[in-house]
Design a protein around this motif. Sequence first.
Motif, mmCIF file in Angstrom:
data_model
loop_
_atom_site.group_PDB
_atom_site.id
_atom_site.type_symbol
_atom_site.label_atom_id
_atom_site.label_comp_id
_atom_site.label_asym_id
_atom_site.label_seq_id
_atom_site.Cartn_x
_atom_site.Cartn_y
_atom_site.Cartn_z
ATOM 1 N N THR A 42 -6.619 -15.129 -53.469
ATOM 2 C CA THR A 42 -7.432 -15.941 -52.571
ATOM 3 C C THR A 42 -7.583 -17.343 -53.131
ATOM 4 O O THR A 42 -7.902 -17.528 -54.309
ATOM 5 N N HIS A 53 -18.917 -10.128 -58.252
ATOM 6 C CA HIS A 53 -18.346 -9.090 -57.388
ATOM 7 C C HIS A 53 -19.351 -8.628 -56.334
ATOM 8 O O HIS A 53 -18.970 -8.273 -55.213
ATOM 9 N N ARG A 56 -18.998 -11.545 -53.753
ATOM 10 C CA ARG A 56 -17.641 -11.687 -53.217
ATOM 11 C C ARG A 56 -16.741 -10.715 -53.964
ATOM 12 O O ARG A 56 -16.266 -11.007 -55.065
ATOM 13 N N THR A 85 -10.323 -8.641 -55.138
ATOM 14 C CA THR A 85 -9.259 -7.978 -54.393
ATOM 15 C C THR A 85 -8.350 -7.197 -55.353
ATOM 16 O O THR A 85 -8.345 -7.456 -56.567
ATOM 17 N N GLU A 144 -5.180 -7.538 -55.722
ATOM 18 C CA GLU A 144 -4.249 -8.487 -56.347
ATOM 19 C C GLU A 144 -4.933 -9.237 -57.496
ATOM 20 O O GLU A 144 -4.301 -9.529 -58.515
ATOM 21 N N GLU A 145 -6.204 -9.538 -57.335
ATOM 22 C CA GLU A 145 -6.926 -10.209 -58.413
ATOM 23 C C GLU A 145 -7.047 -9.308 -59.636
ATOM 24 O O GLU A 145 -6.961 -9.787 -60.775
ATOM 25 N N GLN A 165 -14.549 -2.952 -59.329
ATOM 26 C CA GLN A 165 -13.981 -2.565 -58.044
ATOM 27 C C GLN A 165 -15.038 -1.884 -57.182
ATOM 28 O O GLN A 165 -15.986 -1.330 -57.697
#
Length: 319
Positions: free
Chosen positions: A186, A253, A256, A259, A261-262, A319
Amino acid sequence: MAVFTSVTLEDLAPWMTQFPLGKALAIRGIASGIENSNFFIDTEQGEFVLTIFENLNFEQLPFYLKLMRHLADRDVLVPAPIANADGELCVALHGKPAAIVSKLSGSSQMEPLPVHCAEVGTMLARMHLAAQDFTIYQPNLRSLDWWQVTVPKVLGFLSDANRQLMQDEIAFQSSFAQTPTYRALTQGPVHADLFRNNVMFDGDKLTGFFDFYFAGCDSWLFDVAVTINDWCIDLATGELDLPRVNAMLNAYHAVRPFTPEESLAWQAMLRAAAFRFWLSRVFDFYQPRDAEMLTPHDPTHFERILRLRVSQVVAPLPQ
């Protein structure tokens, strides 16, 4: 501290008449920063910060100043630029671009605890989200393109071991930037320099982020990595301090979420953040500019951090 351009109260008096702040009563240099000339100014309307930009030009500055105004208008705690009578946020002073912004209360927290890191993580996530609809684009001017141009200029000053480290890392980062994982990160406006001395606290309460003049559009994760590499480490060794790391990442987290990918890119971004500041400090150390008061940062600090981020496996993102 860097003061490249001297400003006296006599210089300031006629220039200040265009701003709705009344007369300038006092001016004094600010003891931080190596890119711009910064001053506290006392006016009839209170205390403000004057910045004279030594490297940025009139065409580049609307991004930074309007971004700060955009964030301030969305309740992100940042200095608000003050417009002159013509609505301009940037006006020439001694032939150079200059701006006045509101002064944040409090002081920098140079020995942060997890509670401070959590405050920074929350506000950083809020800042990223609030800037999503900012319409001006400018790339991060100290990102990969600058690294690739600057590395050849400094290799000759380095030891064999450090020359190898720099060549290896620029090759790694150049390759990683071409991967689907990196391209899926992002992107948006980022602060890109959110060190301890660029954040103000009143006790445990965060009162604002400032010094946005390295901001640009980049991956949000890079911004998080830059911040972690300063706020959440043992300064003597560069080792990550996990309670502070977890406090910042969990707070970010919660506002926001990261992800997938992050998560895959996390260690590479910690390396990129360390490399960016090692390279810029090497460049400033060996090719210094003239200034009234200028003390280049020690490059070995971020060399040490980069070696750790390359060699050690880092804990995953929440996560």
